[in-house]
Design an enzyme around this catalytic site. Structure first.
Site, PDB file in Angstrom:
ATOM      1  N   CYS A   1      -5.680   3.574   8.342  1.00  0.00           N
ATOM      2  CA  CYS A   1      -5.047   4.000   7.957  1.00  0.00           C
ATOM      3  C   CYS A   1      -5.105   3.695  10.106  1.00  0.00           C
ATOM      4  O   CYS A   1      -5.777   4.467  10.695  1.00  0.00           O
ATOM      5  CB  CYS A   1      -3.810   4.938   8.384  1.00  0.00           C
TER       6      CYS A   1
ATOM      7  N   CYS B   1       2.610   0.914  10.056  1.00  0.00           N
ATOM      8  CA  CYS B   1       2.285   0.791   9.495  1.00  0.00           C
ATOM      9  C   CYS B   1       0.810  -0.263  10.854  1.00  0.00           C
ATOM     10  O   CYS B   1       1.348  -1.437  10.500  1.00  0.00           O
ATOM     11  CB  CYS B   1       1.681   0.335   8.276  1.00  0.00           C
TER      12      CYS B   1
END
EC number: 5.1.1.7
Length: 290
Positions: free
Chosen positions: A78, A226
């Site tokens: 992430c 993202c």
């Protein structure tokens, strides 16, 4: 009692990607999927990703980081969450560089070209069908046979697929807002071709230096940002020779600078990380957790 009960946390965001950071480096406790889901509940601190810092497993690293999606599943990477962790560490210690370990491997991070920017080395992308992974062999993953809608007039088709520590499928479109991603995202995320599910991105190449994207994030849903999807899109576009190796990616939550570095194929992501508030978890959140 849960190790998270009464424990401090920081609520942050990386260009709109909602992040919760919890530092458990002084504990051997593990966070369960049930606890991660409890934190994500409306009574907790709703997030896209939960970044749990645990004691380092390798010399020279600051921490081992376990990353949870809001459905309790684990993510391998992430990028937006890592920038939030980096800001938190740097502000507390005065450091300007650090190395972390995640399920996806080692991530080197440093202060970006400006005080409010942070760069994460996301490592080298993987293109082999078994590495992404896919359920069947595709020799060329720049495009694969996958579509939504009628065979003779598909709504979406022929995505590029790549792993950035987690699986990504990138569909090339003329307008990222012209599709009901909230409808198509869950279907594609859970398509049988993706045995570990996948992040689904719609991408429009503005020019060789700019790309616009929207992403349905595996285990989290429709997201404003993202980071690993931005990296995957930049790499996929460069592989198709439709964009340069240094590009600006525009997401609903903001912009990221992505460089697919030529000398070692590592992907560098640079962007901001915003602090929102600090708090402590209410023990009642975990009352029903075994």
């Amino acid at each position: 009692m849960s190790a998270l009960a009464n424990h401090a946390f920081a609520k942050m965001n990386g260009i709109g990607n909602e992040i919760v950071v919890v530092d458990l480096r002084d504990s051997k406790a593990q966070v369960s999927a049930e606890e991660a889901r409890a934190v994500a509940s409306p009574a907790g601190a709703p997030y896209d990703q939960l970044m749990v810092l645990q004691p380092p497993r390798l010399d020279g690293t600051e921490a081992y980081i376990t990353i949870y999606n809001n459905d309790g599943s684990e993510a391998g990477a992430c990028g937006n969450g890592m920038r939030c962790v980096v800001r938190r560490i740097f502000e507390k210690t005065g450091q300007t560089t650090a190395t972390f370990q995640t399920r996806a491997g080692l991530l080197n991070c440093w202060q970006g070209p400006a005080p409010d920017l942070y760069t994460v080395d996301m490592g080298a992308p993987k293109f082999g069908w078994q590495d992404i992974p896919l359920a069947e062999e595709f020799r060329d993953t720049r495009y694969i046979e996958l579509q939504v809608g009628p065979i003779d007039n598909p709504v979406l088709h022929s995505p590029s697929v790549v792993s950035m520590g987690n699986p990504h499928a990138v569909f090339w479109v003329d307008d990222v807002n012209a599709y009901d991603l909230e409808r198509f995202g869950p279907l594609l995320e859970n398509h049988p071709i993706f045995p570990e599910r996948a992040n689904i991105t719609l991408a429009h190449i503005v020019d060789r230096d700019h790309i616009t994207i929207r992403t349905w994030e595996r285990g989290a849903g429709l997201t404003r940002a993202c980071g690993s999807a931005a990296c995957a899109t930049a790499v996929a576009a460069a592989r198709l020779k439709r964009a340069n190796r240094i590009v600006e990616i525009t997401l609903p939550g903001g912009k990221l600078g992505i460089e697919w570095r030529e000398r070692d194929d590592h992907v560098l992501m640079t962007g901001t990380a915003d602090f929102e508030y600090e708090g402590r978890f209410d023990p009642a959140l975990f009352a029903s957790v075994a």
